[in-house]
Scaffold this motif. Structure first.
Motif, short mmCIF file in Angstrom:
data_model
loop_
_atom_site.label_atom_id
_atom_site.label_comp_id
_atom_site.label_asym_id
_atom_site.label_seq_id
_atom_site.Cartn_x
_atom_site.Cartn_y
_atom_site.Cartn_z
N UNK A 115 25.54 18.75 16.56
CA UNK A 115 24.87 19.97 16.10
C UNK A 115 24.12 19.76 14.77
N UNK A 116 23.09 18.95 14.75
CA UNK A 116 22.36 18.67 13.51
C UNK A 116 21.57 19.88 13.03
N UNK A 117 21.32 19.93 11.72
CA UNK A 117 20.47 20.97 11.15
C UNK A 117 19.00 20.68 11.42
N UNK A 118 18.65 19.40 11.42
CA UNK A 118 17.26 18.97 11.61
C UNK A 118 17.25 17.69 12.44
N UNK A 153 15.31 22.76 14.53
CA UNK A 153 14.10 22.34 13.81
C UNK A 153 13.89 20.83 13.93
N UNK A 154 12.68 20.43 14.32
CA UNK A 154 12.42 19.02 14.60
C UNK A 154 11.11 18.58 13.96
N UNK A 155 11.12 17.37 13.40
CA UNK A 155 9.94 16.75 12.81
C UNK A 155 9.53 15.57 13.66
N UNK A 156 8.24 15.47 13.97
CA UNK A 156 7.70 14.26 14.57
C UNK A 156 6.99 13.48 13.47
N UNK A 157 7.54 12.34 13.12
CA UNK A 157 7.03 11.49 12.05
C UNK A 157 6.17 10.41 12.68
N UNK A 158 4.85 10.54 12.61
CA UNK A 158 3.93 9.66 13.33
C UNK A 158 3.67 8.40 12.51
N UNK A 159 4.01 7.26 13.10
CA UNK A 159 3.87 5.99 12.41
C UNK A 159 2.82 5.08 13.04
N UNK A 160 2.30 5.46 14.23
CA UNK A 160 1.22 4.70 14.86
C UNK A 160 0.50 5.63 15.81
N UNK A 161 -0.37 5.08 16.66
CA UNK A 161 -1.28 5.93 17.43
C UNK A 161 -0.84 6.14 18.88
N UNK A 186 8.70 21.37 15.20
CA UNK A 186 8.43 22.36 14.17
C UNK A 186 7.35 21.89 13.22
N UNK A 187 7.24 20.56 13.06
CA UNK A 187 6.35 19.98 12.07
C UNK A 187 5.95 18.58 12.52
N UNK A 243 12.77 11.69 -1.11
CA UNK A 243 12.65 13.01 -1.75
C UNK A 243 11.79 13.95 -0.91
N UNK A 244 10.64 13.45 -0.46
CA UNK A 244 9.71 14.29 0.28
C UNK A 244 10.32 14.79 1.59
N UNK A 245 11.00 13.90 2.29
CA UNK A 245 11.61 14.33 3.55
C UNK A 245 12.79 15.26 3.31
N UNK A 246 13.54 15.00 2.27
CA UNK A 246 14.66 15.88 1.95
C UNK A 246 14.16 17.30 1.67
N UNK A 247 13.03 17.40 1.01
CA UNK A 247 12.42 18.71 0.75
C UNK A 247 11.97 19.40 2.04
N UNK A 248 11.42 18.62 2.97
CA UNK A 248 10.99 19.20 4.25
C UNK A 248 12.18 19.67 5.06
#
Length: 373
Positions: free
Chosen positions: A66-69, A91-99, A153-154, A362-367
Protein backbone atom coordinates in the motif's frame (compact mmCIF):
# COMPACT_ATOMS: atom_id res chain seq x y z
CA UNK A 1 19.57 6.17 -11.04
CA UNK A 2 16.78 4.02 -9.63
CA UNK A 3 19.05 2.28 -7.13
CA UNK A 4 20.55 5.61 -6.11
CA UNK A 5 17.10 7.10 -5.54
CA UNK A 6 16.01 4.12 -3.45
CA UNK A 7 19.17 4.29 -1.33
CA UNK A 8 18.92 8.01 -0.63
CA UNK A 9 15.19 7.93 0.14
CA UNK A 10 15.72 5.09 2.58
CA UNK A 11 18.51 7.07 4.22
CA UNK A 12 15.96 9.86 4.72
CA UNK A 13 13.59 7.50 6.50
CA UNK A 14 11.20 6.48 3.70
CA UNK A 15 10.09 2.89 3.11
CA UNK A 16 10.97 2.35 -0.55
CA UNK A 17 10.58 -0.90 -2.50
CA UNK A 18 11.84 -1.63 -6.01
CA UNK A 19 9.85 -3.81 -8.42
CA UNK A 20 11.51 -5.01 -11.63
CA UNK A 21 11.61 -7.97 -13.99
CA UNK A 22 14.28 -10.64 -13.61
CA UNK A 23 15.67 -10.05 -17.13
CA UNK A 24 19.22 -8.67 -17.23
CA UNK A 25 21.31 -7.92 -20.32
CA UNK A 26 24.52 -8.13 -18.26
CA UNK A 27 25.44 -10.41 -15.38
CA UNK A 28 24.63 -8.36 -12.31
CA UNK A 29 23.28 -9.46 -8.98
CA UNK A 30 19.51 -8.84 -8.63
CA UNK A 31 18.81 -5.79 -6.46
CA UNK A 32 15.02 -5.46 -6.71
CA UNK A 33 12.88 -6.04 -3.64
CA UNK A 34 10.23 -7.71 -5.79
CA UNK A 35 10.53 -9.25 -9.22
CA UNK A 36 8.46 -10.80 -11.98
CA UNK A 37 9.13 -12.74 -15.15
CA UNK A 38 11.18 -11.02 -17.82
CA UNK A 39 12.97 -12.31 -20.88
CA UNK A 40 15.48 -11.35 -23.55
CA UNK A 41 14.34 -14.25 -25.77
CA UNK A 42 12.25 -14.16 -28.94
CA UNK A 43 8.98 -14.00 -26.97
CA UNK A 44 9.96 -10.61 -25.57
CA UNK A 45 7.84 -8.90 -28.24
CA UNK A 46 4.77 -10.54 -26.71
CA UNK A 47 5.58 -9.92 -23.05
CA UNK A 48 6.36 -6.27 -23.77
CA UNK A 49 2.72 -5.87 -24.78
CA UNK A 50 1.20 -8.14 -22.15
CA UNK A 51 3.18 -9.47 -19.20
CA UNK A 52 0.73 -11.34 -16.92
CA UNK A 53 3.49 -12.04 -14.40
CA UNK A 54 4.15 -8.31 -13.99
CA UNK A 55 0.45 -7.54 -13.61
CA UNK A 56 -0.23 -10.28 -11.04
CA UNK A 57 2.90 -9.59 -9.01
CA UNK A 58 2.34 -5.83 -8.90
CA UNK A 59 -1.30 -6.29 -7.93
CA UNK A 60 -0.18 -8.45 -5.00
CA UNK A 61 2.52 -5.96 -3.97
CA UNK A 62 0.13 -3.00 -4.01
CA UNK A 63 -2.35 -4.91 -1.88
CA UNK A 64 0.27 -5.83 0.71
CA UNK A 65 2.53 -2.77 0.70
CA UNK A 66 0.00 0.00 0.00
CA UNK A 67 2.47 2.72 -1.11
CA UNK A 68 1.67 6.43 -0.87
CA UNK A 69 3.26 7.08 -4.27
CA UNK A 70 4.38 4.91 -7.19
CA UNK A 71 7.45 6.07 -9.15
CA UNK A 72 7.70 4.41 -12.57
CA UNK A 73 10.82 4.62 -14.74
CA UNK A 74 11.14 1.69 -17.16
CA UNK A 75 8.06 -0.41 -17.86
CA UNK A 76 7.86 -0.70 -21.66
CA UNK A 77 11.00 -2.85 -21.89
CA UNK A 78 9.68 -5.74 -19.78
CA UNK A 79 6.74 -5.02 -17.46
CA UNK A 80 4.41 -3.93 -20.31
CA UNK A 81 1.60 -1.33 -20.32
CA UNK A 82 -0.60 -4.05 -18.82
CA UNK A 83 0.49 -2.86 -15.36
CA UNK A 84 -0.85 0.67 -15.86
CA UNK A 85 -4.51 0.04 -14.88
CA UNK A 86 -3.20 -0.97 -11.44
CA UNK A 87 -1.98 2.60 -10.86
CA UNK A 88 -5.36 4.31 -11.04
CA UNK A 89 -5.98 4.29 -7.27
CA UNK A 90 -2.51 5.47 -6.19
CA UNK A 91 -0.69 8.72 -7.10
CA UNK A 92 1.84 7.72 -9.75
CA UNK A 93 4.76 9.45 -11.49
CA UNK A 94 6.11 8.43 -14.87
CA UNK A 95 9.77 9.45 -14.89
CA UNK A 96 10.80 9.53 -18.56
CA UNK A 97 14.45 8.69 -19.12
CA UNK A 98 14.42 7.91 -22.87
CA UNK A 99 12.15 8.01 -25.90
CA UNK A 100 10.53 4.57 -25.68
CA UNK A 101 7.04 6.00 -25.10
CA UNK A 102 7.17 7.74 -28.52
CA UNK A 103 9.53 5.40 -30.41
CA UNK A 104 9.42 1.57 -30.38
CA UNK A 105 13.24 1.37 -30.41
CA UNK A 106 13.64 4.21 -27.91
CA UNK A 107 16.24 6.28 -29.75
CA UNK A 108 14.34 8.28 -32.43
CA UNK A 109 17.14 7.34 -34.83
CA UNK A 110 16.71 5.98 -38.35
CA UNK A 111 18.83 3.04 -39.58
CA UNK A 112 21.22 5.51 -41.27
CA UNK A 113 21.71 7.11 -37.81
CA UNK A 114 19.95 10.34 -38.75
CA UNK A 115 17.21 11.74 -36.45
CA UNK A 116 13.66 10.49 -37.02
CA UNK A 117 11.04 13.26 -37.24
CA UNK A 118 7.99 11.06 -37.91
CA UNK A 119 5.31 9.66 -35.64
CA UNK A 120 5.59 6.00 -34.73
CA UNK A 121 3.44 3.91 -37.04
CA UNK A 122 3.72 3.15 -40.74
CA UNK A 123 6.95 5.17 -40.77
CA UNK A 124 8.60 2.47 -38.65
CA UNK A 125 7.98 -0.06 -41.44
CA UNK A 126 8.74 2.36 -44.27
CA UNK A 127 12.08 3.33 -42.71
CA UNK A 128 12.92 -0.28 -41.79
CA UNK A 129 13.59 0.57 -38.18
CA UNK A 130 12.87 -3.00 -37.11
CA UNK A 131 11.61 -6.27 -38.64
CA UNK A 132 8.11 -6.14 -40.11
CA UNK A 133 7.10 -9.13 -37.98
CA UNK A 134 7.72 -7.06 -34.84
CA UNK A 135 5.64 -4.09 -36.01
CA UNK A 136 2.16 -5.26 -34.83
CA UNK A 137 3.30 -5.90 -31.26
CA UNK A 138 5.22 -2.60 -31.13
CA UNK A 139 2.14 -0.68 -32.28
CA UNK A 140 -0.08 -2.57 -29.83
CA UNK A 141 2.26 -1.65 -27.01
CA UNK A 142 2.20 2.06 -27.87
CA UNK A 143 -1.60 2.00 -28.25
CA UNK A 144 -2.05 0.49 -24.79
CA UNK A 145 0.40 2.98 -23.29
CA UNK A 146 -1.58 5.88 -24.76
CA UNK A 147 -4.86 4.36 -23.58
CA UNK A 148 -3.74 3.94 -19.98
CA UNK A 149 -1.30 6.86 -19.67
CA UNK A 150 -4.00 8.90 -17.92
CA UNK A 151 -3.42 6.73 -14.86
CA UNK A 152 -0.23 8.70 -14.20
CA UNK A 153 -0.76 11.68 -11.94
CA UNK A 154 2.40 13.36 -13.22
CA UNK A 155 4.94 12.94 -16.01
CA UNK A 156 8.50 14.04 -15.25
CA UNK A 157 11.22 14.41 -17.91
CA UNK A 158 14.91 14.10 -17.12
CA UNK A 159 15.80 17.17 -19.21
CA UNK A 160 14.17 20.05 -21.06
CA UNK A 161 15.26 18.37 -24.28
CA UNK A 162 13.29 15.25 -23.34
CA UNK A 163 10.31 17.39 -22.33
CA UNK A 164 10.40 19.17 -25.69
CA UNK A 165 10.68 15.87 -27.59
CA UNK A 166 7.71 14.40 -25.73
CA UNK A 167 5.59 17.50 -26.39
CA UNK A 168 6.47 17.28 -30.09
CA UNK A 169 4.69 13.92 -30.15
CA UNK A 170 1.74 14.87 -27.99
CA UNK A 171 2.89 13.94 -24.48
CA UNK A 172 2.81 16.68 -21.85
CA UNK A 173 5.63 16.34 -19.31
CA UNK A 174 4.63 18.39 -16.26
CA UNK A 175 8.05 18.69 -14.62
CA UNK A 176 11.75 18.52 -15.49
CA UNK A 177 14.23 17.10 -12.99
CA UNK A 178 17.85 16.72 -14.01
CA UNK A 179 19.64 13.58 -12.87
CA UNK A 180 22.07 13.88 -9.99
CA UNK A 181 25.34 12.13 -9.23
CA UNK A 182 27.28 11.49 -5.99
CA UNK A 183 29.74 14.13 -4.82
CA UNK A 184 33.26 12.73 -4.68
CA UNK A 185 36.31 14.44 -3.17
CA UNK A 186 38.33 16.32 -5.75
CA UNK A 187 41.17 13.93 -6.62
CA UNK A 188 42.75 15.00 -9.91
CA UNK A 189 45.94 13.07 -10.60
CA UNK A 190 46.29 13.11 -14.36
CA UNK A 191 47.89 10.20 -16.17
CA UNK A 192 51.38 11.04 -17.39
CA UNK A 193 50.38 10.50 -21.02
CA UNK A 194 47.35 12.13 -22.74
CA UNK A 195 44.38 9.90 -21.94
CA UNK A 196 40.91 10.06 -23.45
CA UNK A 197 38.01 8.22 -21.80
CA UNK A 198 34.61 6.93 -22.83
CA UNK A 199 31.98 5.37 -20.55
CA UNK A 200 28.66 3.89 -21.63
CA UNK A 201 26.87 1.06 -23.37
CA UNK A 202 28.59 -0.18 -26.48
CA UNK A 203 25.70 0.29 -28.89
CA UNK A 204 25.49 2.03 -32.25
CA UNK A 205 23.76 5.18 -31.03
CA UNK A 206 26.60 5.95 -28.60
CA UNK A 207 28.95 6.73 -31.50
CA UNK A 208 32.03 4.90 -30.22
CA UNK A 209 33.01 4.03 -33.81
CA UNK A 210 33.18 7.78 -34.53
CA UNK A 211 35.45 8.16 -31.50
CA UNK A 212 37.73 5.40 -32.78
CA UNK A 213 37.94 7.15 -36.16
CA UNK A 214 38.78 10.39 -34.34
CA UNK A 215 41.50 8.58 -32.38
CA UNK A 216 42.94 7.32 -35.66
CA UNK A 217 43.42 10.96 -36.67
CA UNK A 218 44.55 12.02 -33.20
CA UNK A 219 47.38 9.52 -32.71
CA UNK A 220 49.06 10.69 -35.90
CA UNK A 221 49.30 14.12 -34.25
CA UNK A 222 49.84 12.98 -30.65
CA UNK A 223 51.41 9.49 -30.76
CA UNK A 224 51.30 9.06 -26.97
CA UNK A 225 47.51 9.49 -26.81
CA UNK A 226 45.42 6.56 -25.60
CA UNK A 227 41.73 5.77 -25.15
CA UNK A 228 40.01 3.95 -22.27
CA UNK A 229 36.61 2.47 -23.16
CA UNK A 230 34.51 1.54 -20.13
CA UNK A 231 31.34 -0.39 -20.78
CA UNK A 232 29.98 -3.40 -22.58
CA UNK A 233 27.31 -4.17 -25.14
CA UNK A 234 26.52 -5.85 -28.45
CA UNK A 235 28.96 -3.69 -30.43
CA UNK A 236 32.03 -4.53 -28.36
CA UNK A 237 33.54 -7.18 -30.66
CA UNK A 238 32.89 -5.02 -33.71
CA UNK A 239 34.57 -2.03 -32.04
CA UNK A 240 37.57 -4.03 -30.91
CA UNK A 241 37.98 -5.34 -34.45
CA UNK A 242 37.60 -1.82 -35.87
CA UNK A 243 40.32 -0.47 -33.59
CA UNK A 244 42.70 -3.18 -34.79
CA UNK A 245 41.71 -2.74 -38.43
CA UNK A 246 42.45 1.00 -38.49
CA UNK A 247 45.75 0.50 -36.71
CA UNK A 248 45.04 1.92 -33.25
CA UNK A 249 44.51 -1.33 -31.34
CA UNK A 250 47.51 -0.67 -29.07
CA UNK A 251 46.16 2.83 -28.28
CA UNK A 252 42.75 1.58 -27.06
CA UNK A 253 41.92 -0.40 -23.91
CA UNK A 254 38.47 -1.94 -23.56
CA UNK A 255 37.76 -2.18 -19.83
CA UNK A 256 34.38 -3.91 -19.98
CA UNK A 257 31.56 -3.25 -17.52
CA UNK A 258 32.70 -1.52 -14.32
CA UNK A 259 30.93 -0.70 -11.09
CA UNK A 260 30.55 2.97 -10.29
CA UNK A 261 33.47 2.84 -7.83
CA UNK A 262 35.67 1.01 -10.33
CA UNK A 263 34.72 3.51 -13.00
CA UNK A 264 35.71 6.46 -10.83
CA UNK A 265 39.05 4.86 -10.03
CA UNK A 266 39.94 3.98 -13.63
CA UNK A 267 38.84 7.25 -15.21
CA UNK A 268 40.02 9.80 -12.65
CA UNK A 269 43.35 10.20 -14.44
CA UNK A 270 41.81 10.87 -17.87
CA UNK A 271 42.51 14.25 -19.44
CA UNK A 272 39.23 14.34 -21.36
CA UNK A 273 36.03 12.30 -21.35
CA UNK A 274 34.15 12.03 -24.64
CA UNK A 275 30.41 11.54 -25.14
CA UNK A 276 30.19 11.07 -28.94
CA UNK A 277 26.50 10.11 -29.06
CA UNK A 278 24.64 10.03 -32.36
CA UNK A 279 21.21 10.10 -30.76
CA UNK A 280 19.88 13.01 -28.75
CA UNK A 281 20.92 11.86 -25.30
CA UNK A 282 17.91 12.46 -23.04
CA UNK A 283 20.30 13.63 -20.32
CA UNK A 284 23.84 12.24 -20.41
CA UNK A 285 24.60 10.85 -16.96
CA UNK A 286 28.22 9.95 -17.84
CA UNK A 287 28.84 13.60 -18.70
CA UNK A 288 27.53 14.66 -15.29
CA UNK A 289 29.73 12.05 -13.57
CA UNK A 290 32.80 13.30 -15.47
CA UNK A 291 32.01 16.90 -14.55
CA UNK A 292 31.66 15.96 -10.90
CA UNK A 293 35.05 14.25 -11.18
CA UNK A 294 36.54 17.46 -12.59
CA UNK A 295 37.26 15.92 -15.99
CA UNK A 296 36.75 18.12 -19.04
CA UNK A 297 33.96 16.81 -21.27
CA UNK A 298 33.81 16.76 -25.06
CA UNK A 299 30.30 15.89 -26.25
CA UNK A 300 28.01 16.07 -29.23
CA UNK A 301 25.79 19.13 -29.34
CA UNK A 302 22.31 17.68 -28.95
CA UNK A 303 19.65 16.55 -26.48
CA UNK A 304 20.27 17.02 -22.79
CA UNK A 305 24.03 17.27 -23.25
CA UNK A 306 23.94 20.90 -24.35
CA UNK A 307 21.85 21.76 -21.29
CA UNK A 308 24.45 20.63 -18.78
CA UNK A 309 27.55 21.52 -20.85
CA UNK A 310 28.21 25.14 -21.73
CA UNK A 311 30.45 25.21 -24.81
CA UNK A 312 33.95 26.55 -24.04
CA UNK A 313 32.98 27.14 -20.40
CA UNK A 314 32.36 23.73 -18.81
CA UNK A 315 33.33 21.60 -21.81
CA UNK A 316 33.30 21.51 -25.60
CA UNK A 317 30.46 20.61 -27.97
CA UNK A 318 30.81 19.31 -31.53
CA UNK A 319 28.35 18.08 -34.19
CA UNK A 320 27.22 14.46 -34.06
CA UNK A 321 28.44 11.96 -36.69
CA UNK A 322 31.60 13.98 -37.27
CA UNK A 323 34.88 12.18 -36.38
CA UNK A 324 36.93 15.01 -37.89
CA UNK A 325 35.40 17.57 -35.51
CA UNK A 326 35.97 15.19 -32.60
CA UNK A 327 39.62 14.82 -33.61
CA UNK A 328 40.13 18.57 -33.94
CA UNK A 329 38.59 19.25 -30.53
CA UNK A 330 40.58 16.44 -28.89
CA UNK A 331 43.79 17.75 -30.42
CA UNK A 332 43.11 21.20 -29.01
CA UNK A 333 42.26 19.85 -25.57
CA UNK A 334 45.24 17.51 -25.26
CA UNK A 335 47.74 20.09 -26.52
CA UNK A 336 46.43 22.68 -24.06
CA UNK A 337 46.14 20.79 -20.76
CA UNK A 338 45.95 23.93 -18.59
CA UNK A 339 42.92 25.29 -20.47
CA UNK A 340 41.40 21.81 -20.50
CA UNK A 341 41.77 21.51 -16.74
CA UNK A 342 40.04 24.88 -16.38
CA UNK A 343 37.07 23.45 -18.32
CA UNK A 344 37.08 20.49 -15.94
CA UNK A 345 37.17 22.74 -12.87
CA UNK A 346 34.33 24.86 -14.20
CA UNK A 347 32.39 21.69 -14.94
CA UNK A 348 32.85 20.43 -11.40
CA UNK A 349 31.68 23.73 -9.93
CA UNK A 350 28.57 23.56 -12.11
CA UNK A 351 27.94 19.96 -11.08
CA UNK A 352 28.26 20.85 -7.41
CA UNK A 353 25.61 23.56 -7.86
CA UNK A 354 23.17 21.79 -10.18
CA UNK A 355 23.86 18.07 -10.59
CA UNK A 356 24.12 16.58 -7.11
CA UNK A 357 22.43 13.39 -6.03
CA UNK A 358 21.01 15.22 -3.01
CA UNK A 359 19.39 17.88 -5.18
CA UNK A 360 17.88 15.20 -7.43
CA UNK A 361 16.35 13.40 -4.44
CA UNK A 362 15.12 16.70 -2.93
CA UNK A 363 13.08 17.46 -6.03
CA UNK A 364 11.39 14.08 -6.10
CA UNK A 365 10.76 14.12 -2.38
CA UNK A 366 8.94 17.43 -2.87
CA UNK A 367 6.82 15.96 -5.68
CA UNK A 368 5.91 12.93 -3.59
CA UNK A 369 4.76 15.21 -0.77
CA UNK A 370 2.52 17.18 -3.16
CA UNK A 371 0.98 14.04 -4.60
CA UNK A 372 0.20 12.68 -1.12
CA UNK A 373 -1.78 15.80 -0.16
Amino acid sequence: MTLSLRKQLRFRGHDVRLFASNARPIKLQPEADYSCFGTLSSIRGITQVLNPSAYNRLRQILKEFRPDVIHVRLFLSQLSPFILPLLKDTPAIYHVAWYRCICPIGTKLLPDQSPCQENAGIACIKNRCFPAAAWPSAMAQLSLWRLWSRNFSLIVANSYATQKKLLQYGIQADEVIWNGVPVHPYDRQLNQTPTVAFAGRLVTEKGVDDLLDAMHILVRRIPAASLLVAGDGPERKHLEARARRIGIGHHVVFLGHLSRLQLEERLKGAWVQVVPSRWEEPFGIVAAEAMMRGTAVLATNSGGLNEIIQDHETGLLVPANDPQSLAEALTTMLLNPRETETLGTNGRNFALRRLTEAGFVDRFEQLYAKLKQ
